[in-house]
Design an enzyme around this catalytic site. Structure first.
Site, short mmCIF file in Angstrom:
data_model
loop_
_atom_site.label_atom_id
_atom_site.label_comp_id
_atom_site.label_asym_id
_atom_site.label_seq_id
_atom_site.Cartn_x
_atom_site.Cartn_y
_atom_site.Cartn_z
N ASN A 116 -24.72 10.13 -0.74
CA ASN A 116 -23.91 9.59 -1.83
C ASN A 116 -24.74 8.99 -2.95
O ASN A 116 -24.29 8.95 -4.10
CB ASN A 116 -22.92 8.55 -1.26
CG ASN A 116 -21.76 9.22 -0.56
OD1 ASN A 116 -20.86 9.72 -1.19
ND2 ASN A 116 -21.82 9.28 0.77
N THR A 159 -6.35 12.30 2.98
CA THR A 159 -7.54 12.15 2.16
C THR A 159 -8.44 13.37 2.33
O THR A 159 -9.28 13.40 3.20
CB THR A 159 -8.29 10.87 2.54
OG1 THR A 159 -7.38 9.79 2.44
CG2 THR A 159 -9.44 10.62 1.61
N GLU A 205 -19.92 12.67 6.15
CA GLU A 205 -21.24 12.64 5.52
C GLU A 205 -22.22 11.81 6.34
O GLU A 205 -22.05 10.61 6.51
CB GLU A 205 -21.12 12.10 4.10
CG GLU A 205 -20.41 13.06 3.17
CD GLU A 205 -20.12 12.48 1.80
OE1 GLU A 205 -19.87 13.26 0.89
OE2 GLU A 205 -20.14 11.24 1.65
N LYS A 224 -10.83 20.76 3.55
CA LYS A 224 -12.15 20.29 3.16
C LYS A 224 -12.12 18.78 3.13
O LYS A 224 -11.09 18.16 2.89
CB LYS A 224 -12.59 20.86 1.80
CG LYS A 224 -11.79 20.41 0.59
CD LYS A 224 -12.19 19.09 -0.03
CE LYS A 224 -13.69 19.08 -0.35
NZ LYS A 224 -14.05 17.73 -0.93
N THR A 256 -17.29 20.95 -0.70
CA THR A 256 -18.23 20.25 -1.60
C THR A 256 -19.43 19.78 -0.77
O THR A 256 -20.35 20.55 -0.54
CB THR A 256 -17.54 19.09 -2.35
OG1 THR A 256 -16.86 18.25 -1.40
CG2 THR A 256 -16.54 19.61 -3.36
#
Length: 394
Positions: free
Chosen positions: A389, A183, A265, A172, A146
């Site tokens: 985000n 997670t 991220e 991923k 993603t």
């Protein structure tokens, strides 16, 4: 041997662009297993677990023959309609695979709260099944991504009595990373022969020393899952090589877990928080996670600012009884910052700043004389994390 992604006997893979994502990226994947394969799986502990997690847990009671994975839509927070859609996707592919729908484990990852469209599944059944090949695992490693920037995969092989045993895994994960099981999504396959119970024992050990030791932002996803499948195609049984297999599985999961952190991220730093000297594993982990989750520590890491007071303050507010100030020693890599609760006489701001500028940093915290030690892997907190985000659904 650790190297390129290796084929595993008895497993086939396929991944296509089905239209779930809007950028023509690979987003619908299938993994099929030969007869006799056993599969174990662990899932998120988030009580708002996604529809595919609910369905996959139920389907694990059957003889699992395939994994069906979509990215771009989490099918989470979608209620009864989400469950119905998930069950329908299994039915769609069961017919083409000539298996029962409850022999398929479904997985989804992506945006929460959007209904899963069925058309991409209905319109691409034949294309996906016909594309199954033992050499397509790398495609699936792309198809499950993603916000990830890189693929995450690893293989290990070893020899028992002249027979090769191979393990290959993909994963991923980049954000919404905080272990509470595992997670992210990860799929690990091997040609070893093993019972489901044996696989669960091995998976539990491996997950707890890898995926349950990582955190980017402290958020536990609604869709997390990790599977381990054994095809019994190697002429080797797990009972013949328990230690070798467990060591290989531990290594694969650790490598994949650290890949997730390095691809966090907006991350610019890979950070190990290593805590020792307390009487229990749980206490060490409590301190480690308190430091790892501190926004002030994480932003200091991003700025390469040797603001050691933030680390010390995080240790002090951790929910652990019996920490004595005079027992606290803290190091940045090999540089001692705190000695017996006070700033080290050899510490300089220039030396601390030099260590903080490194892309990989170990914050080592000693809190006593006990031999217990645990590590957590985390990232810094950057401008890009906020941007990614903030714009995730844009």
């Amino acid at each position: 041997m650790i190297g390129d992604l290796l084929e595993v006997r008895g497993v086939k893979f396929a991944s296509i662009s089905s239209g779930i994502k809007q950028n023509n990226a690979l987003d619908l994947s299938l993994i099929s297993f030969t007869k006799g394969t056993q599969t174990a799986a662990v899932f998120t502990q988030n009580i708002f677990c996604a529809a595919p997690v609910i369905v996959a847990k139920n389907h694990l009671n059957s003889n699992v023959k395939a994994l069906l994975i979509n990215s771009g839509n989490a099918n989470a927070g979608t209620g009864q309609k989400g469950l119905e859609a998930c069950l329908k996707t299994c039915e769609i592919f069961a017919g083409k695979l000539d298996i029962n729908s409850d022999q398929i484990l479904p997985f989804s990852t992506g945006v929460i709260g959007q209904l899963l469209p069925l058309e991409p599944f209905e319109n691409n059944t034949e294309k996906l099944v016909d594309g199954l090949s033992s050499s397509n695992m790398s495609d699936v490693s792309k198809g499950i991504l993603t916000t990830d920037l890189v693929e995450k995969s690893c293989s290990i092989s070893f020899v028992i009595n002249g027979n090769n045993v191979t393990l290959s895994g993909i994963a991923k994960g980049s954000g919404m990373i905080r272990p509470d099981m595992a997670t992210m999504l990860s799929f690990i396959v091997s040609d070893i022969g093993a019972s489901k119970e044996e696989l669960y024992d091995c998976l539990d050990i491996a997950v707890n020393q890898s995926f349950n030791r990582i955190t980017v932002d402290g958020d536990t996803s609604t869709n997390d899952a990790c599977t381990l499948s054994a095809t019994d195609q190697s002429s080797v049984q797990l009972n013949d090589c328990k230690e070798e297999f467990q060591n290989a599985l531990n290594e694969i999961t650790k490598i994949l877990a650290q890949m997730i952190i390095k691809d966090g991220e907006g991350a610019t730093k890979f950070v190990e928080i290593k805590v020792g000297g307390l009487s229990s594993v749980d206490d060490c982990l409590e301190v480690a996670y308190t430091v790892a989750h501190s926004p002030l520590v994480k932003t200091a890491l991003f700025a390469s600012d040797a603001n050691w007071g933030r680390i010390l303050a995080a240790v002090g507010r951790s929910k652990v009884d019996g920490i004595s100030i005079e027992n606290i020693d803290i190091f940045l890599n090999d540089l001692q910052i705190i000695s017996s609760g006070e700033i080290s006489k050899d510490y300089t701001e220039a030396a601390g700043s030099l260590e903080m500028q490194k892309p990989e940093i170990t914050i080592r915290i000693s809190l006593g004389a006990a031999h217990t030690s645990e590590s957590v892997w985390t990232t810094d907190l950057s401008y890009d994390y906020v941007k990614i985000n903030a714009e995730y659904r844009s």
